[in-house]
Write a protein that holds these residues in place. Structure first.
Motif, mmCIF file in Angstrom:
data_model
loop_
_atom_site.group_PDB
_atom_site.id
_atom_site.type_symbol
_atom_site.label_atom_id
_atom_site.label_comp_id
_atom_site.label_asym_id
_atom_site.label_seq_id
_atom_site.Cartn_x
_atom_site.Cartn_y
_atom_site.Cartn_z
ATOM 1 N N ALA A 261 0.821 -1.225 0.000
ATOM 2 C CA ALA A 261 0.000 0.000 0.000
ATOM 3 C C ALA A 261 0.849 1.267 0.000
ATOM 4 C CB ALA A 261 -0.946 -0.012 1.196
ATOM 5 N N ASP A 262 1.931 1.283 0.799
ATOM 6 C CA ASP A 262 2.788 2.474 0.875
ATOM 7 C C ASP A 262 3.404 2.805 -0.482
ATOM 8 O OD1 ASP A 262 2.216 2.802 3.463
ATOM 9 O OD2 ASP A 262 4.112 2.064 4.290
ATOM 10 N N THR A 263 3.803 1.766 -1.211
ATOM 11 C CA THR A 263 4.391 1.965 -2.540
ATOM 12 C C THR A 263 3.370 2.609 -3.471
ATOM 13 O OG1 THR A 263 5.610 -0.085 -2.172
ATOM 14 C CG2 THR A 263 5.651 0.803 -4.397
ATOM 15 N N ILE A 264 2.139 2.124 -3.393
ATOM 16 C CA ILE A 264 1.060 2.667 -4.240
ATOM 17 C C ILE A 264 0.846 4.146 -3.921
ATOM 18 C CG2 ILE A 264 -1.403 2.494 -4.837
ATOM 19 C CD1 ILE A 264 0.078 0.023 -5.728
ATOM 20 N N ASN A 265 0.814 4.482 -2.609
ATOM 21 C CA ASN A 265 0.575 5.871 -2.198
ATOM 22 C C ASN A 265 1.674 6.800 -2.696
ATOM 23 O OD1 ASN A 265 -1.772 5.162 -0.934
ATOM 24 N ND2 ASN A 265 -0.812 4.832 1.058
ATOM 25 N N GLN A 266 2.907 6.294 -2.726
ATOM 26 C CA GLN A 266 4.019 7.145 -3.163
ATOM 27 C C GLN A 266 4.064 7.271 -4.687
ATOM 28 O OE1 GLN A 266 7.304 5.245 -1.181
ATOM 29 N NE2 GLN A 266 6.588 5.942 0.804
ATOM 30 N N ASP A 267 3.582 6.247 -5.392
ATOM 31 C CA ASP A 267 3.574 6.288 -6.855
ATOM 32 C C ASP A 267 2.251 6.908 -7.310
ATOM 33 O OD1 ASP A 267 3.459 5.822 -9.559
ATOM 34 O OD2 ASP A 267 4.271 3.800 -9.467
ATOM 35 N N LYS A 268 2.262 8.245 -7.470
ATOM 36 C CA LYS A 268 1.025 8.974 -7.785
ATOM 37 C C LYS A 268 0.410 8.492 -9.103
ATOM 38 C CE LYS A 268 0.888 12.023 -4.353
ATOM 39 N NZ LYS A 268 -0.167 11.957 -3.345
ATOM 40 N N HIS A 269 1.281 8.146 -10.069
ATOM 41 C CA HIS A 269 0.781 7.712 -11.377
ATOM 42 C C HIS A 269 -0.015 6.407 -11.239
ATOM 43 C CE1 HIS A 269 0.666 6.921 -15.678
ATOM 44 N NE2 HIS A 269 1.082 5.690 -15.428
ATOM 45 N N LEU A 270 0.560 5.430 -10.542
ATOM 46 C CA LEU A 270 -0.111 4.138 -10.370
ATOM 47 C C LEU A 270 -1.376 4.279 -9.526
ATOM 48 C CD1 LEU A 270 -0.260 1.110 -10.775
ATOM 49 C CD2 LEU A 270 1.368 0.813 -8.887
ATOM 50 N N SER A 271 -1.296 5.104 -8.473
ATOM 51 C CA SER A 271 -2.480 5.269 -7.606
ATOM 52 C C SER A 271 -3.643 5.884 -8.388
ATOM 53 C CB SER A 271 -2.148 6.090 -6.359
ATOM 54 O OG SER A 271 -1.837 7.413 -6.705
ATOM 55 N N GLN A 272 -3.351 6.837 -9.304
ATOM 56 C CA GLN A 272 -4.425 7.440 -10.104
ATOM 57 C C GLN A 272 -4.959 6.436 -11.130
ATOM 58 O OE1 GLN A 272 -5.976 9.958 -9.419
ATOM 59 N NE2 GLN A 272 -4.733 11.611 -8.600
ATOM 60 N N GLU A 273 -4.060 5.602 -11.701
ATOM 61 C CA GLU A 273 -4.487 4.554 -12.646
ATOM 62 C C GLU A 273 -5.486 3.617 -11.956
ATOM 63 O OE1 GLU A 273 -4.120 3.692 -15.718
ATOM 64 O OE2 GLU A 273 -2.369 4.698 -16.542
ATOM 65 N N LEU A 274 -5.132 3.198 -10.737
ATOM 66 C CA LEU A 274 -6.010 2.313 -9.964
ATOM 67 C C LEU A 274 -7.349 2.983 -9.675
ATOM 68 C CD1 LEU A 274 -3.550 0.652 -7.413
ATOM 69 C CD2 LEU A 274 -5.121 -0.592 -8.912
ATOM 70 N N ARG A 275 -7.277 4.298 -9.344
ATOM 71 C CA ARG A 275 -8.490 5.062 -9.012
ATOM 72 C C ARG A 275 -9.450 5.087 -10.204
ATOM 73 N NH1 ARG A 275 -10.342 10.453 -7.676
ATOM 74 N NH2 ARG A 275 -8.861 11.511 -8.987
ATOM 75 N N LEU A 276 -8.897 5.329 -11.396
ATOM 76 C CA LEU A 276 -9.733 5.425 -12.597
ATOM 77 C C LEU A 276 -10.324 4.062 -12.970
ATOM 78 C CD1 LEU A 276 -7.543 7.934 -14.657
ATOM 79 C CD2 LEU A 276 -9.684 8.428 -13.474
ATOM 80 N N LYS A 277 -9.536 2.992 -12.801
ATOM 81 C CA LYS A 277 -10.031 1.633 -13.075
ATOM 82 C C LYS A 277 -11.158 1.262 -12.104
ATOM 83 C CE LYS A 277 -7.405 -0.154 -16.417
ATOM 84 N NZ LYS A 277 -8.002 -0.402 -17.725
ATOM 85 N N ALA A 278 -10.971 1.635 -10.831
ATOM 86 C CA ALA A 278 -11.984 1.325 -9.812
ATOM 87 C C ALA A 278 -13.300 2.033 -10.119
ATOM 88 C CB ALA A 278 -11.463 1.716 -8.431
ATOM 89 N N GLU A 279 -13.192 3.298 -10.566
ATOM 90 C CA GLU A 279 -14.390 4.076 -10.927
ATOM 91 C C GLU A 279 -15.119 3.386 -12.088
ATOM 92 O OE1 GLU A 279 -15.476 8.627 -12.339
ATOM 93 O OE2 GLU A 279 -13.421 8.162 -11.768
#
Length: 620
Positions: A261-279
């Motif tokens: 989870a910490d890695t995801i939070n620090q990688d803004k690009h990946l966290s936004q990719e995940l956010r858009l997929k979840a939506e």
């Protein structure tokens, strides 16, 4: 000979002027108007780009501003320069944000004051009002392009729980976007108007409006009586919404893919990719039984509807508890609610709709598009204000804003123009100098940001405030405007009970033409007025920062190294040097530099103080 305006693109006869309704949302915004032929409200879809405009603002390296659909793409590629959820910041101080500060992917400035937040993008500083104005400007331009006619006036909606400063910030944003904001109305009121509830003066109903948007949830219980909407109770959570449903999916995928989870939070690009997929998954699961996709072929994104409902059940249960609380506050039972209205895209989730209908014991109204319903209602309110609905009684309103002078010669609005009268509103103020015992209250009328451009109505001194350090006295200034247009202004120091009041007639001596001219001037000079206000506010912030740091050095200099003291004094001097520059960004940059450099000292000195206090404590 009478002039008739024709819309060249459609050949239809145009009204002399279109007044639009705007839903300025946390996640998405949209604009609607009343179609001149069928008289029905319609959300504007300019150039086929959809009715919804994401409330996202992106600043390019070249200094351009991109708003809406195109800006949303930069959430993953350039998060530091892409601003979202700005509505959460309207009328808020840094201290108001509390533990939610880390929610935002961009930099919010903490200037150690209770002043309103600022957002840093590169070397520029923006207030939430300026950023909201960019969204409103985009909506205005889309409306003008689609309708082929100028759009200068609007009704804008806000949540029922918005306080005075949040409502005023919304008005200011409209003004900065070149709009005369005729009325700020509550979102639940707009939604009920869209369903035709409350339009007939004879109608008496009690309704519930369940609004689950992208970033916020609220439930409002309204009483409608003779065309007047009264908010009986409101409840909810300003940090609960569709985003949280998405986050449950994201957390599930993180676990399924054994990601950190910490890695995801620090990688803004990946966290936004995940956010858009979840939506995307959430939307698909409203009709499909499962969703499957992936990110870069490495991260598998699969979820079934059953699993999704299991994950979000606690969130939906929280919203139902808010409904219970709102009913309890209104002293009502579910059976006493005549209608339930669903607002916000997240109400399309079947589990949400079923839970709400079950709780209230009746099918909720969701026949209108839940994303559009608030904007459609705002358009109906705009049509009422335009005088096109003769069957609806329009209550008297105050023609010009009433307010008082604050630091730097600024006008602080207390009763905005177009407020229904009779009305009462107030704000709380404090002293700016240690030991201050008198406070001058100067009352003004007008639409400009600087009091010198407005009309002075009255002035009085609140005397006998007990001598206290600056910021300690709490002075309530209340404006009470009666049905005859008589204004009573009262000031009360809450700690001591000292009070003073004055009565004035705000409209006295002004012709309609003068009122109209004052309104025109406010729109014409909106940009320069706001620019002047922001320089004054930045200078005030800078002066407070200099005072705080100098006091800190005097009291705690012994805990700092010579280099730290020297660097702090240099940064203080730099800030002093730019205070008169007239450039808000230069001033705020110097404030930010000083704050970042000194905040670690403050924490260190606090630790030393705690240790000393503990060491001196005797255990009996």
């Amino acid at each position: 000979m009478a002039k008739v305006a024709i819309n060249l693109s459609t050949g239809s006869i145009q009204q002399e002027e279109v007044i639009v309704g705007i839903d300025l949302g946390t996640t998405n915004s949209l604009v609607a108007y009343i179609h001149p032929e069928d008289k029905k409200p319609i959300a504007i879809n300019d150039q086929g780009r959809g009715t919804i405009v994401p409330s996202v603002v992106h600043f390019t390296q070249q200094g351009e501003t991109i708003v809406g659909n195109e800006a949303k793409e930069y959430l993953t590629t350039d998060p530091a320069n892409t601003i979202y959820s700005v509505k959460r910041l309207l009328g808020k101080s840094y201290q108001d944000l509390g533990e939610h500060r880390d929610y935002f992917g961009y930099k919010i400035i903490d200037d150690n004051t209770e002043g309103l937040v600022k957002i840093r993008v590169g070397d520029r500083f923006y207030s939430p009002i300026e950023l909201s104005a960019e969204i409103l400007k985009e909506l205005r331009e889309r409306a003008e392009h689609s309708l082929k006619t100028p759009v200068n006036r609007a009704v804008i909606t806000v949540p029922a729980y918005f306080n005075d400063s949040q409502r005023q910030a919304t008005r200011d944003a409209g003004k900065l976007a070149g709009l005369e904001v005729l009325r700020i109305i509550n979102e639940p009121t707009a939604a009920s108007l869209a369903y035709g509830i409350g339009i007939s003066p004879e109608e008496e109903k009690t309704i519930a409006v369940y609004d689950l948007g992208g970033g916020t949830f609220d439930i409002s219980i309204l009483s409608i009586h003779q065309g007047i909407f009264e908010v009986l109770a409101t409840n909810g959570d300003t940090y609960l919404g569709g985003d949280d449903l998405d986050r449950e999916i994201i957390n599930y995928w993180i676990k399924e893919n054994e990601l950190v989870a910490d890695t995801i939070n620090q990688d803004k690009h990946l966290s936004q990719e995940l956010r858009l997929k979840a939506e995307e998954a959430k939307k698909a699961l409203s009709s499909a039984a499962e969703y499957t996709s992936d990110i870069d072929g490495k991260i598998r994104c699969h979820i079934t509807r059953d699993k999704f409902e299991e994950l979000i059940q606690p969130i939906v249960a929280r919203t139902i508890r808010s409904c219970e609380q709102a009913l309890s506050d209104a002293k009502l039972t579910p059976e006493q609610i005549d209608a339930v209205i669903m607002v916000g895209g997240s109400t399309r989730v079947p589990l949400v709709y079923n839970a709400v209908s079950e709780f209230f014991g009746k099918p909720a109204n969701n026949s209108l598009n839940p994303d559009e319903v608030v904007a459609l209602g705002a358009a109906i309110q705009a049509d009422i204000l335009a005088g096109n609905r003769k069957d609806i009684l329009l209550l008297d309103v105050t023609p010009l804003t009433l307010g008082i002078e604050t630091m730097g010669g600024l006008m602080d609005s207390i009763i905005p123009r177009n407020s229904k009268i009779p009305t009462k509103a107030g704000r709380q103020y404090t002293t700016s100098v240690d030991g201050q015992v008198n406070m001058k209250i100067s009352v003004y009328q007008g639409e400009r940001d600087l009091v010198k451009e407005n009309r002075k109505l009255a002035e009085f001194d609140l005397k006998g405030i007990p001598a206290m350090p600056a910021g300690f006295p709490k002075v309530d200034v209340n404006f009470i405007l009666n049905a005859d247009g008589i204004l009573k202004v009262e000031a009360i120091e809450l700690r001591s009970g000292v009070r003073q009041e004055v009565e004035v007639k705000p409209q006295y001596g002004l012709t309609d033409a003068q009122v109209e001219q004052m309104l025109m001037d406010s729109i014409t000079h909106a940009r320069e007025d706001v620019a002047a206000r922001m320089v004054i506010e930045a200078r005030t912030t800078g002066e407070q920062m200099v005072y705080q740091v100098e006091q800190f050095l005097k009291k705690n200099g012994q805990h700092l190294t010579e280099d730290e003291v020297s660097l702090t004094q240099t940064n203080v001097q730099n800030l002093k040097n730019v205070l008169t520059s007239g450039d808000k960004d230069t001033i705020l940059k110097a404030v930010d530099t000083l704050e970042e450099q000194t905040s670690p000292f403050a924490e260190r000195v606090m630790q030393i103080s705690i240790k000393q206090a503990m060491a001196g404590k005797k255990i009996e």
